[in-house]
Design a protein around this motif. Structure first.
Motif, mmCIF file in Angstrom:
data_model
loop_
_atom_site.group_PDB
_atom_site.id
_atom_site.type_symbol
_atom_site.label_atom_id
_atom_site.label_comp_id
_atom_site.label_asym_id
_atom_site.label_seq_id
_atom_site.Cartn_x
_atom_site.Cartn_y
_atom_site.Cartn_z
ATOM 1 N N LYS A 1 49.632 35.829 39.622
ATOM 2 C CA LYS A 1 48.176 35.914 39.584
ATOM 3 C C LYS A 1 47.626 34.702 38.855
ATOM 4 O O LYS A 1 48.067 34.377 37.753
ATOM 5 N N LEU A 2 46.656 34.043 39.470
ATOM 6 C CA LEU A 2 45.963 32.915 38.862
ATOM 7 C C LEU A 2 44.529 33.348 38.584
ATOM 8 O O LEU A 2 43.846 33.867 39.463
ATOM 9 N N ARG A 3 44.086 33.137 37.359
ATOM 10 C CA ARG A 3 42.701 33.452 36.993
ATOM 11 C C ARG A 3 42.081 32.206 36.379
ATOM 12 O O ARG A 3 42.590 31.654 35.401
ATOM 13 N N VAL A 4 40.973 31.759 36.961
ATOM 14 C CA VAL A 4 40.227 30.619 36.435
ATOM 15 C C VAL A 4 38.940 31.164 35.832
ATOM 16 O O VAL A 4 38.239 31.965 36.455
ATOM 17 N N ALA A 5 38.661 30.741 34.606
ATOM 18 C CA ALA A 5 37.496 31.247 33.887
ATOM 19 C C ALA A 5 36.793 30.097 33.170
ATOM 20 O O ALA A 5 37.374 29.038 32.952
ATOM 21 N N ALA A 6 35.531 30.329 32.811
ATOM 22 C CA ALA A 6 34.740 29.330 32.096
ATOM 23 C C ALA A 6 34.066 30.000 30.901
ATOM 24 O O ALA A 6 33.529 31.107 31.029
ATOM 25 N N GLY B 1 41.183 49.921 22.462
ATOM 26 C CA GLY B 1 39.888 50.302 21.912
ATOM 27 C C GLY B 1 39.487 49.575 20.648
ATOM 28 O O GLY B 1 38.410 49.808 20.112
ATOM 29 N N LEU B 2 40.346 48.670 20.112
ATOM 30 C CA LEU B 2 40.006 47.916 18.910
ATOM 31 C C LEU B 2 39.078 46.760 19.301
ATOM 32 O O LEU B 2 39.501 45.854 20.025
ATOM 33 N N PRO B 3 37.814 46.775 18.864
ATOM 34 C CA PRO B 3 36.881 45.714 19.258
ATOM 35 C C PRO B 3 37.347 44.343 18.769
ATOM 36 O O PRO B 3 37.888 44.213 17.670
ATOM 37 N N GLU B 4 37.118 43.326 19.608
ATOM 38 C CA GLU B 4 37.459 41.954 19.243
ATOM 39 C C GLU B 4 36.381 41.025 19.779
ATOM 40 O O GLU B 4 35.797 41.273 20.826
ATOM 41 N N TRP B 5 36.122 39.974 19.014
ATOM 42 C CA TRP B 5 35.109 38.994 19.386
ATOM 43 C C TRP B 5 35.691 37.983 20.357
ATOM 44 O O TRP B 5 36.847 37.570 20.232
ATOM 45 N N VAL B 6 34.860 37.573 21.326
ATOM 46 C CA VAL B 6 35.261 36.626 22.368
ATOM 47 C C VAL B 6 34.158 35.598 22.551
ATOM 48 O O VAL B 6 32.994 35.845 22.205
ATOM 49 N N LEU B 7 34.515 34.444 23.103
ATOM 50 C CA LEU B 7 33.494 33.498 23.518
ATOM 51 C C LEU B 7 32.811 34.060 24.756
ATOM 52 O O LEU B 7 33.467 34.660 25.611
ATOM 53 N N PRO B 8 31.502 33.894 24.883
ATOM 54 C CA PRO B 8 30.871 34.355 26.110
ATOM 55 C C PRO B 8 31.382 33.545 27.295
ATOM 56 O O PRO B 8 31.506 32.326 27.221
ATOM 57 N N GLY B 9 31.719 34.246 28.338
ATOM 58 C CA GLY B 9 32.249 33.596 29.529
ATOM 59 C C GLY B 9 33.105 34.572 30.300
ATOM 60 O O GLY B 9 33.211 35.750 29.951
ATOM 61 N N GLY B 10 33.730 34.066 31.355
ATOM 62 C CA GLY B 10 34.585 34.937 32.143
ATOM 63 C C GLY B 10 35.021 34.301 33.433
ATOM 64 O O GLY B 10 34.835 33.100 33.654
ATOM 65 N N GLY B 11 35.593 35.138 34.280
ATOM 66 C CA GLY B 11 36.226 34.681 35.508
ATOM 67 C C GLY B 11 35.262 34.173 36.562
ATOM 68 O O GLY B 11 34.166 34.690 36.741
#
Length: 152
Positions: free
Chosen positions: A4-9, A29-39
């Protein structure tokens, strides 16, 4: 083994010493912070992906002010579907963004459930995905080759 290849920005948006982050429910279910963005969607330009994803996850419209770099990861996940393991390759483009409009809000029914500005000096103490650190290193170092060591 299935491949599987996933390209995200993703976007690094810093304003007044604070970083814009979104919060994901995370594994278990443990919340974690992420940079806004996605596939990326099929046929979508990554430039458009990052703008769409930031607005979906935070409510803000951004101007992309630069490409900071690219991060690539490869991991194997045990078989969950049909008992087949997955060889996952993620390619992540990291942009710098400047807020141009909109208003901070939380995503409803998406991959994140909270958006917030976090002080840059508080980020190391947050429960976060590695991509936050990679994005900040790219933003701080601005490497000509568009790559930093993901470990440090």
């Amino acid at each position: 083994m299935r491949r599987k290849l996933r390209v995200a920005a993703y976007a690094v948006c810093v304003r007044d010493g604070q970083l814009l982050l979104a919060r994901s429910p995370g594994p278990g279910g443990l919340p974690e912070w992420v940079l806004p963005g996605g596939g990326m969607e099929h046929g979508e330009d990554p430039y458009d992906t990052v703008r769409r994803e930031v607005e979906e996850e935070t409510g803000y419209r951004i101007e992309v002010t630069g490409l900071l770099g690219v991060n690539s990861t490869r991991r194997t996940f045990p078989g969950r579907r049909l008992g087949r393991a997955v060889d996952h390759h993620g390619v992540r483009l990291v942009y710098e963004g400047r807020i141009t409009g909109g208003a901070l809000r939380h995503e409803i029914g998406g991959s994140t459930n909270l958006a917030a500005w976090q002080p840059l000096d508080a980020v190391p103490g947050l429960v976060r995905v590695r991509m936050v650190d990679i994005g900040l290193r790219l933003w701080r170092k601005r490497p000509v080759v568009g790559r930093v060591d993901p470990e440090g």
